[in-house]
Structure formats: C-alpha cells, structure tokens
Design a protein around this motif. Structure first.
Motif, short mmCIF file in Angstrom:
data_model
loop_
_atom_site.label_atom_id
_atom_site.label_comp_id
_atom_site.label_asym_id
_atom_site.label_seq_id
_atom_site.Cartn_x
_atom_site.Cartn_y
_atom_site.Cartn_z
N SER A 1 -15.64 5.70 22.65
CA SER A 1 -15.16 6.47 21.47
C SER A 1 -15.00 5.54 20.63
N ARG A 2 -14.99 6.07 19.19
CA ARG A 2 -14.86 5.77 18.05
C ARG A 2 -14.12 6.45 16.92
N GLU A 3 -13.29 5.28 15.67
CA GLU A 3 -13.17 5.63 14.35
C GLU A 3 -13.46 5.55 13.37
N ASN A 4 -14.14 5.95 12.57
CA ASN A 4 -15.10 6.19 11.06
C ASN A 4 -14.14 6.10 10.07
N TYR A 5 -14.02 5.29 10.06
CA TYR A 5 -13.05 5.40 7.99
C TYR A 5 -14.05 5.06 7.20
N ASP A 6 -14.26 6.02 6.02
CA ASP A 6 -15.64 6.30 4.77
C ASP A 6 -14.68 6.26 3.49
N ILE A 7 -15.36 5.11 3.37
CA ILE A 7 -14.90 5.13 1.76
C ILE A 7 -15.31 5.72 0.42
N ILE A 8 -15.05 6.59 -0.96
CA ILE A 8 -15.21 6.38 -1.72
C ILE A 8 -13.91 7.02 -2.77
N ASP A 9 -14.66 6.43 -4.07
CA ASP A 9 -13.75 6.43 -4.78
C ASP A 9 -13.07 5.30 -5.55
N PHE A 10 -13.48 4.17 -4.73
CA PHE A 10 -12.81 2.71 -5.08
C PHE A 10 -12.67 2.79 -6.63
N LYS A 11 -11.72 2.64 -7.18
CA LYS A 11 -11.13 1.50 -8.88
C LYS A 11 -10.09 0.95 -8.72
N ARG A 12 -10.75 0.30 -9.89
CA ARG A 12 -9.27 -0.47 -10.44
C ARG A 12 -8.20 0.32 -10.73
N ALA A 13 -7.11 0.62 -10.18
CA ALA A 13 -5.71 1.24 -10.52
C ALA A 13 -4.50 0.23 -11.32
N SER A 14 -3.59 1.42 -12.43
CA SER A 14 -2.34 0.57 -12.54
C SER A 14 -0.96 0.71 -11.59
N ASN A 15 -1.01 -0.07 -10.53
CA ASN A 15 0.23 0.75 -9.51
C ASN A 15 1.15 -0.66 -10.13
N ALA A 16 2.12 0.42 -10.47
CA ALA A 16 3.54 -0.31 -10.89
C ALA A 16 4.12 -0.65 -9.24
N ALA A 17 5.30 -1.74 -9.18
CA ALA A 17 5.92 -2.38 -7.92
C ALA A 17 6.53 -1.25 -7.16
N SER A 18 6.75 0.02 -8.27
CA SER A 18 8.08 1.07 -7.54
C SER A 18 7.27 2.09 -6.52
N GLN A 19 5.93 2.22 -6.61
CA GLN A 19 5.00 2.86 -5.64
C GLN A 19 4.60 2.28 -4.12
N PHE A 20 5.27 0.99 -4.04
CA PHE A 20 5.41 0.22 -2.78
C PHE A 20 6.92 0.35 -2.50
N TYR B 1 0.90 -1.50 -0.31
CA TYR B 1 0.09 -0.02 0.43
C TYR B 1 1.04 1.32 -0.23
N ARG B 2 0.52 2.29 -0.36
CA ARG B 2 0.52 3.77 -0.30
C ARG B 2 -0.19 4.53 -0.02
N LEU B 3 0.20 4.85 1.05
CA LEU B 3 -1.13 6.04 1.63
C LEU B 3 -0.41 7.80 1.39
N THR B 4 -1.52 8.97 0.96
CA THR B 4 -0.27 9.82 0.49
C THR B 4 -1.58 10.82 1.46
N LEU B 5 -0.79 11.67 2.35
CA LEU B 5 -0.98 13.02 2.54
C LEU B 5 -0.39 13.82 2.25
N PRO B 6 -1.45 15.02 2.95
CA PRO B 6 -0.46 16.26 2.18
C PRO B 6 1.14 16.15 2.60
N ASP B 7 1.44 15.98 3.62
CA ASP B 7 2.75 16.38 3.92
C ASP B 7 3.49 15.23 4.22
N GLN B 8 3.05 13.49 4.45
CA GLN B 8 3.19 12.85 4.22
C GLN B 8 3.42 11.40 3.58
N GLU B 9 3.78 10.18 3.55
CA GLU B 9 3.14 9.04 3.25
C GLU B 9 4.04 8.11 4.10
#
Length: 219
Positions: free
Chosen positions: A184-203, A82-90
């Motif tokens: 307390s609780r943490e909610n995770y809402d998912i949108i825009d799920f789709k197939r992607a072309s993720n190269a091995a270098s992405q990970f 996986y690769r998770l991207t936020l504005p100032d970190q990954e």
C-alpha cells in the motif's frame, strides 16, 4: 490525525531549492548515487529554512493501488514549527509540543513530539539530518526534469521507503510517496508553495482565547 500530517511533509512531507544542472545528476554517474542524493537533499533543506505555506493533498492507496481515501490540508511551516488546517480540526506544533484541536468535539489534546514525528513532521530537519535515520539513494532524473530520491529507514518503521519527486526547473518537491511493506502507499502532492508571514502565535494553541475548548494534557 498525526498520521495524516506525519506523512505530509515532507511534508513532505517537501520543497526543494533549485537543483544543479542535470549534467551533474545522470544515470552514468555510477558510484555517485549517494553523493547525488546528498546534493539534492541539502538544497531541499535550505529551502525550508524560512517561513512558508503550501497546500498538500494526501491520497491513500491499498495494496492493489486502488484509492481508499483523499484529503487536502493547508500548511504553515517555519523551521520545525507547523500548523496544519483541515475543515474540522487543526494540528499545531511549536517544535516540541503538539496540539490536536478537534473543533467538532471542542477539545484539544496536548502531547510531546515523538521521534517519528520529528522525522516526518519536520521536513527541514528530515532533509538536513536524514543521515541519522535514513539512507538516501538517487534513483534517476526523468525526461521531464524530475529528480527522484529514495529515503530508506535505517531502523524498522511502518514503511520501507519515502520517495521524493523534485522538479529541477522550479526546485519544488511535487510529490512524496510513503511505501508500506504490504504494497500500500500514501501519496502527498504539494501545490501553492510560497513564502509566508507566519507569526509565532500561529504555532501554539492559546487556551485563553478559546475558553469553550476542553484541554486534555497527555504529556
């Protein structure tokens, strides 16, 4: 930061293949609750056996359900990588090694993947092999076609259940909730799920391409 992602994915947590007809999953199916849950989760796991991308928004609620924090991230995923991207970190992982890249500080911390990360950062493995760490329970299918399944950890965790909300019409997990012992609780809402072309270098993180970034190896 790893905490943020850990409770994504399911992601998400996080996305499920089309479910069977609602006639097979009903309140009347007493005694088949675990079987119903297994049916849903198997299809969910199959959906993750490919390259995908999605957007996840995490909302943190306190014990009185007041919102304390909210953040969105872009996620690329492929069979445990996986690769998770936020504005100032990954946060990047090849399934074994984790790179936490703080772009503001210009440093990347390298670590191995802990047992909890394997469960929560790897939705495909979580959904396919949940039985090792969780007990699954089918709760209900709502009138709007959302199937609800709870995962209850078999050993002590910082939470007592993960609740998955899966839309039957498109087969996607729309939300994951992580319920804590203090209410307390943490909610995770998912949108825009789709197939992607993720190269091995992405990970992976290529230090040679970022000579200005300090690498801190914690393994």
């Amino acid at each position: 930061m790893r905490k943020i992602v850990a409770l994504l994915m399911v992601a998400a947590t996080i996305v499920c293949a089309p479910l069977a007809g609602r006639a097979q999953i009903t309140h009347a199916s007493q005694g088949r609750l675990d079987e119903n849950a297994t049916e849903v989760l198997k299809k969910a796991a199959a959906r993750f056996d490919k390259n995908v991308s999605f957007t996840v928004t995490m909302t943190v609620l306190d014990s009185k359900k007041a919102e304390k924090a909210r953040q969105s991230a872009q996620v690329r995923y492929n069979k445990g990588k996986y690769r998770l991207t936020l504005p100032d970190q990954e946060l990047i992982s090849d399934g074994t090694t984790v790179w936490h890249w703080n772009k503001t500080a210009k440093e990347v911390t390298v670590s191995g993947m802990a047992d909890d990360d394997i469960d929560l950062l790897n939705p495909g493995r979580l959904l396919a092999g949940y039985g090792k760490s969780f007990k699954a329970k089918y709760i209900r299918t709502d009138d709007d076609g959302t199937a609800i399944v709870d995962l209850q950890p078999r050993s002590t965790r910082s939470y007592h259940k993960i609740r998955l909300y899966i839309k039957e019409d498109d087969g996607l997990l729309r939300r994951m909730e992580v319920h804590k012992y203090d209410s307390s609780r943490e909610n995770y809402d998912i949108i825009d799920f789709k197939r992607a072309s993720n190269a091995a270098s992405q990970f992976t993180f290529d230090a040679a391409k970022h000579p200005d970034v300090e690498v801190i190896d914690m393994r």
